[in-house]
Design a protein around this motif. Structure first.
Motif, PDB file in Angstrom:
ATOM      1  N   VAL A 116     -56.337  -7.403 -40.521  1.00  0.00           N
ATOM      2  CA  VAL A 116     -56.686  -5.998 -40.754  1.00  0.00           C
ATOM      3  C   VAL A 116     -55.721  -5.456 -41.789  1.00  0.00           C
ATOM      4  N   ARG A 117     -55.955  -4.223 -42.203  1.00  0.00           N
ATOM      5  CA  ARG A 117     -54.968  -3.594 -43.075  1.00  0.00           C
ATOM      6  C   ARG A 117     -53.634  -3.519 -42.330  1.00  0.00           C
ATOM      7  N   PRO A 118     -52.527  -3.748 -43.023  1.00  0.00           N
ATOM      8  CA  PRO A 118     -51.233  -3.717 -42.333  1.00  0.00           C
ATOM      9  C   PRO A 118     -50.989  -2.426 -41.558  1.00  0.00           C
ATOM     10  N   GLU A 119     -51.453  -1.301 -42.088  1.00  0.00           N
ATOM     11  CA  GLU A 119     -51.221  -0.037 -41.389  1.00  0.00           C
ATOM     12  C   GLU A 119     -52.064   0.087 -40.116  1.00  0.00           C
ATOM     13  N   ASN A 120     -53.092  -0.759 -39.972  1.00  0.00           N
ATOM     14  CA  ASN A 120     -53.926  -0.740 -38.772  1.00  0.00           C
ATOM     15  C   ASN A 120     -53.511  -1.798 -37.746  1.00  0.00           C
ATOM     16  N   LEU A 121     -52.502  -2.597 -38.082  1.00  0.00           N
ATOM     17  CA  LEU A 121     -52.199  -3.771 -37.265  1.00  0.00           C
ATOM     18  C   LEU A 121     -51.772  -3.406 -35.848  1.00  0.00           C
ATOM     19  N   ALA A 122     -50.915  -2.434 -35.677  1.00  0.00           N
ATOM     20  CA  ALA A 122     -50.414  -2.107 -34.338  1.00  0.00           C
ATOM     21  C   ALA A 122     -51.549  -1.660 -33.421  1.00  0.00           C
ATOM     22  N   ASP A 123     -52.403  -0.770 -33.908  1.00  0.00           N
ATOM     23  CA  ASP A 123     -53.512  -0.297 -33.070  1.00  0.00           C
ATOM     24  C   ASP A 123     -54.465  -1.446 -32.743  1.00  0.00           C
ATOM     25  N   TYR A 124     -54.721  -2.309 -33.725  1.00  0.00           N
ATOM     26  CA  TYR A 124     -55.588  -3.465 -33.485  1.00  0.00           C
ATOM     27  C   TYR A 124     -54.998  -4.358 -32.398  1.00  0.00           C
ATOM     28  N   LEU A 125     -53.685  -4.647 -32.482  1.00  0.00           N
ATOM     29  CA  LEU A 125     -53.068  -5.526 -31.504  1.00  0.00           C
ATOM     30  C   LEU A 125     -53.047  -4.909 -30.114  1.00  0.00           C
ATOM     31  N   ALA A 126     -52.833  -3.616 -30.043  1.00  0.00           N
ATOM     32  CA  ALA A 126     -52.845  -2.950 -28.736  1.00  0.00           C
ATOM     33  C   ALA A 126     -54.211  -3.100 -28.077  1.00  0.00           C
ATOM     34  N   GLU A 127     -55.273  -2.878 -28.833  1.00  0.00           N
ATOM     35  CA  GLU A 127     -56.620  -3.035 -28.279  1.00  0.00           C
ATOM     36  C   GLU A 127     -56.942  -4.505 -28.017  1.00  0.00           C
ATOM     37  N   PHE A 128     -56.395  -5.374 -28.843  1.00  0.00           N
ATOM     38  CA  PHE A 128     -56.640  -6.805 -28.649  1.00  0.00           C
ATOM     39  C   PHE A 128     -56.043  -7.267 -27.326  1.00  0.00           C
ATOM     40  N   ARG A 129     -54.863  -6.775 -26.985  1.00  0.00           N
ATOM     41  CA  ARG A 129     -54.258  -7.151 -25.704  1.00  0.00           C
ATOM     42  C   ARG A 129     -55.107  -6.664 -24.535  1.00  0.00           C
ATOM     43  N   GLU A 130     -55.683  -5.493 -24.678  1.00  0.00           N
ATOM     44  CA  GLU A 130     -56.580  -5.006 -23.633  1.00  0.00           C
ATOM     45  C   GLU A 130     -57.804  -5.907 -23.507  1.00  0.00           C
ATOM     46  N   LEU A 131     -58.296  -6.388 -24.650  1.00  0.00           N
ATOM     47  CA  LEU A 131     -59.448  -7.292 -24.641  1.00  0.00           C
ATOM     48  C   LEU A 131     -59.098  -8.602 -23.926  1.00  0.00           C
TER      49      LEU A 131
END
Length: 948
Positions: A401-416
């Motif tokens: 993802v875009r680097p600025e979106n990485l943290a939010d993506y990873l947080a949701e990924f852990r929930e997944l």
């Protein structure tokens, strides 16, 4: 006529043997596809011939380099072309033009080394994926590989100038940054094809201008699909870069011209510790403001796994935290100005727990190795809380993802992950927004594979929702191509199909991946497969490296996949599956041939990121192979050497004279022993008695309580008793009391020849004996073993083969001589050097078993602690490895292995003492340079050496 017959009629040499097909049915992915044949073309002409034949037969073709694809891009039905075996030359380096041209099979580190040499270290090839020590240039182009420094240098596509291609029907073309041309201008058919392609590609672009401009190139790591935006007018109709990332579906790349960049002369490395991986991702936008050259991350579990597998000192000291970012910045001046500014910002505005700037080059190399071995280490994780092993797999390891979106993506990924009941370990290219995530999928059961499909489908929707790409580096392949409709519109997908069909109308190139994709849960290697430790090999291919570490010496000698640890593991995996012709028979010709050149050096048990121990697997196979059957002659001579060494002291003089005669040579040949190297002389009983008589009063042979136990092994007793005497004198001078144990054996030769029953009986007696030897207060004291291979056997094989408390207690007490001397030095009790000062320099050949069991730094660390100013390490196997170098038929390989490190070190340092604690290594030094002795470290320290 079959395609194999047609290839042979064309003068080519396809290999369709079951063993070869087993080796090439896998890459580094979850998938297994058995080819029809494997071909090793020697040049572009043979590639063209092969493709023309396969085109006529409508036979699929998959081009392959190092076979490190994690998405299944290097396997396929039909014919596999391995370009790494012969087509690996660097053809040209032009410093003025800042370009290099190399064949597709060149390993990336070899290309970089050639560029550095040709330009005086001024230029380099920028892409440096973690697999660069075995991945090939053609594969980097095929997958659009990136690497640790992609934050600064981008992807392979950003560095490609020209591609030399062979089309699916055997025409030779060159794709450039402004079109396509015939490689040979006199080839009318190729000229016509180039003109046709240019016309059709321009028409394709005109029909899809909007899609190319809006759907492609949206984020730095958008690797999924075809890179058709490079065909846009504003990109200059760049056909070469449009083909990067096409995963072998359009043409076979035979050579590549790449652009070069200035090499950083000075960098700073900052390691930042975080509470978790999401906090680390939140700091990426802050870090990017400082234009770092690398921002890489690792999880605590990977670090702990490295420490468990390779020793506590394998990882440099890290700052506090459970996740870390490795941040590299280039420095243009003498000061650390760029690093200082970045550190100040992190301390003020970041989410760090702790931070450290790493200046020592050795520590920096160790840290980068943790990151580079991430894929392998994370496949067999050691849980730091429980010590349990967690097996993880690729499949969704490469989204971006875009680097600025990485943290939010990873947080949701852990929930997944939580919703699907899965665990994932994360590492990767934080600065580019590309995460490598390995997950504990159950790919063996139907229910587990259902979860695999369901999770990956949800993950595809999640990354697209965050504006990301299914693949950020490894390509789509068999793992993700099925999900491209989630990421792209139907018109974009239609453009992809049209582009591929223009190049390969019959669709014979690499089907099943990006073109005509198979279901992502089809062809899974573990489906229906039984469990065996050999399946810990996941194909990362570190055993195919040419430099660094020791693994795999036989592959480095032959260059044949058959002789790599991975190749052997794949054949064993097919054997376990029951898919070899002789799978039900332990006399399997395929497995026997695959294991023939395995030296059982055990380097793989340490160097392989997944911990493959081919020596153990070979021993197990030989145990079954020769159960109640006649064995090779060398198993009765060399394999029973400790038994013969109980007899030889009584007949040493006449036996040594006999071995120097024609009758002795005949006897050696009859015993399966080579006559190309001098056999070591047998020691007499009088020699051993004389050596052990010249020991301090602190040394006893009664087995009473002592401060340390000296274990004199069979090889030392029977072949070099001078080392036994030196050991007793050195330890006797360093300790108040020493018990010398000289009547037992570790069973090493039984293990290497697969006599596991005899090995267990021998180890039982030895373990019980050593367990009873205690300190003055009845406590457990160190057991110092003179021969490092025997020390490693008692340390590693004893608990594995006996698996009881006695074995584990004894194993924990075992030290090699170098390990013990280093411990004494650390306690301020280092033995004194004869003459008062150490040698100025020492050439060290560390025995492979000691390297594997006690750490790759043990000899250097001990010698440094003992005050030796310069330690020259001949890192690599000596080529003898126990009985391997003495077995008839192994001479050529043994000599080639010696040339990898030991022989050059001896030539480069002719006047320097040579340290060879291992008896095998000592005999190899004698073979290479007769008259120059290899010495044990205890001989160098002997306070009362015999006059030579």
């Amino acid at each position: 006529m079959t395609v194999v017959g047609a290839l042979r009629d064309a003068g080519l040499a396809p290999d369709d043997s079951p063993r070869r097909l087993a080796e090439y049915s896998y890459d580094a992915s979850n998938y297994r596809v058995v080819p029809t044949a494997v071909l090793f073309p020697r040049d572009e002409r043979e590639v063209a011939q092969a493709l023309a034949v396969c085109h006529r037969h409508r036979t699929p073709v998959t081009a392959r380099g190092g076979g490190t694809s994690m998405a299944g891009n290097a396997i396929g039905t039909g014919v596999v072309l391995d370009l790494s075996r012969h087509m690996h030359a660097v053809l040209d380096v032009d410093e003025q033009a800042r370009t290099a041209t190399a064949q597709a099979g060149v390993v990336l580190t070899a290309l970089r080394a050639a560029v550095l040499e040709a330009t005086g270290s001024r230029l380099t090839f920028a892409p440096d994926p973690s697999s660069q020590s075995r991945a090939c240039l053609g594969g980097a182009v095929g997958n659009d590989a990136c690497g640790n420094h992609s934050v600064q240098y981008g992807r392979t596509a950003d560095h490609v100038v020209e591609l030399a291609l062979v089309t699916s029907d055997g025409l030779r073309l060159t794709a450039t940054r402004s079109g396509v041309r015939a490689t040979d201008p006199h080839d009318a058919a190729a000229r016509a094809r180039a003109e046709h392609l240019e016309t059709e590609l321009r028409a394709l672009t005109a029909d899809h201008l909007a899609e190319f401009r809006t759907e492609l190139g949206r984020i730095p790591r958008q690797v999924s699909g075809y890179h058709l935006r490079h065909l846009l007018p504003e990109e200059g109709f760049d056909v070469a870069r449009a083909l990067v990332g096409s995963e072998g579906t359009c043409a076979v790349i035979t050579s590549v011209t790449v652009g070069l960049v200035p090499r950083a002369q000075r960098t700073s490395l900052i390691v930042a510790g975080y509470a978790d991986i999401v906090d680390a991702a939140r700091d990426v936008p802050l870090l990017l403001r400082h234009s770092p050259s690398a921002v890489e991350g690792v999880d605590r579990v990977i670090v702990e796994t490295m420490r468990v597998r390779r020793g506590a000192d394998a990882v440099a000291e890290l700052p506090a935290g459970s996740a870390w970012l490795f941040i590299e910045v280039e420095e243009t001046g003498e000061s650390d100005g760029a690093a200082t500014a970045l550190i100040d910002d992190l301390r003020r505005d970041g989410h760090i727990v702790d931070l450290r700037q790493v200046r020592d080059p050795g520590e920096r190399a160790d840290l980068w190795r943790v990151r580079e071995d991430g894929a392998g280490l994370s496949s067999q994780l050691i849980d730091p809380e429980t010590g349990d092993t967690i097996t993880t797999w690729p499949g969704w390891e490469d989204a971006a993802v875009r680097p600025e979106n990485l943290a939010d993506y990873l947080a949701e990924f852990r929930e997944l992950l939580d919703r699907h009941g899965l665990t994932g370990v994360m590492y990767g290219h934080f600065g580019a927004g590309c995460m490598h995530i390995r997950i504990d999928f159950d790919l063996r059961s139907t229910a587990g594979r259902d979860v695999f499909r369901s999770f990956c489908t949800d993950a595809a929707h999640l990354v697209v929702a965050h504006g990301g790409s299914l693949s950020g580096e490894h390509g789509d392949g068999r793992a993700r191509s099925e999900f491209l409709p989630i990421m792209y519109t139907p018109r974009m997908l239609a453009a992809f199909d049209r582009f591929a069909a223009l190049w390969d109308p019959r669709g014979i190139l690499a089907p099943g991946g990006l073109r005509a994709p198979r279901p992502m849960d089809a062809d899974l290697a573990l489906a229906g497969a039984g469990e065996h430790p050999a399946q810990s090999c996941i194909g990362v291919g570190r055993c195919r490296t040419a430099t660094g570490g020791v693994m795999c010496p036989s592959f480095r000698a032959t260059g044949d996949e058959k002789d790599s640890t991975r190749g052997r593991a794949r054949v064993l995996q097919e054997f376990i599956r029951g898919d070899l012709p002789t799978a039900a028979d332990w006399r399997s010709a395929e497995v026997t041939e695959s294991l023939e050149l395995c030296l059982a050096c055990k380097a793989c048990s340490s160097d392989c990121p997944t911990g493959v121990d081919m020596a153990a697997y070979k021993s197990e196979f030989l145990h079954h192979r020769y159960a109640r059957r006649l064995r090779p002659r060398a198993h009765y001579t060399l394999g029973l050497l400790p038994l013969w060494l109980r007899i030889t002291p009584h007949v040493a003089r006449p036996l040594n004279r006999l071995m120097g005669t024609r009758a002795g040579a005949l006897g050696a040949r009859l015993g399966g022993v080579t006559t190309d190297r001098a056999l070591p002389e047998f020691a007499s009983a009088a020699q051993l008695r004389a050596e052990l008589a010249r020991v301090p009063s602190t040394v006893n042979h009664s087995g009473g309580p002592a401060e340390v136990i000296l274990f004199v092994d069979s090889f030392t007793r029977g072949l070099r008793p001078a080392v036994a005497g030196a050991a007793a004198r050195v330890l006797g001078a360093a300790h108040s009391s020493v018990t010398c144990s000289a009547d037992h054996c570790c069973g090493l030769t039984h293990i290497t020849t697969g006599r596991l029953g005899a090995a267990r009986r021998t180890l039982r007696r030895t373990a019980d004996h050593l367990d009873a030897l205690r300190g003055p207060d009845g406590g457990e004291v160190p057991i110092v073993v003179v021969e490092p291979s025997c020390a490693a056997t008692l340390r590693e094989e004893l608990p594995r083969l006996l698996d009881d408390d006695v074995a584990r207690r004894v194993s924990a007490r075992i030290r090699s001589a170098a390990t013990h001397l280093g411990a004494l030095a650390a306690e301020g009790r280092a033995p004194s050097w004869p003459g008062g000062s150490p040698p100025e320099a020492v050439v060290v050949q560390t025995h492979c078993h000691e390297y594997a069991a006690f750490g790759n730094r043990v000899q250097r660390a001990s010698l440094t602690a003992l005050g030796v100013p310069s330690v020259v390490e001949a890192t690599g196997c000596c080529g003898v490895a126990g009985d391997f170098g003495f077995t008839a038929g192994h001479e050529r390989v043994a000599d080639a292995i010696a040339e990898q490190a030991l022989a050059p070190a001896l030539r480069d340092h002719p006047e320097v003492p040579v340290l060879t604690d291992g008896f095998s290594c000592t005999t190899q030094v004698h073979h290479l340079e007769a008259g120059r002795p290899g010495r044990h470290i205890l001989e160098l320290l002997d306070p009362d050496p015999q006059e030579e």
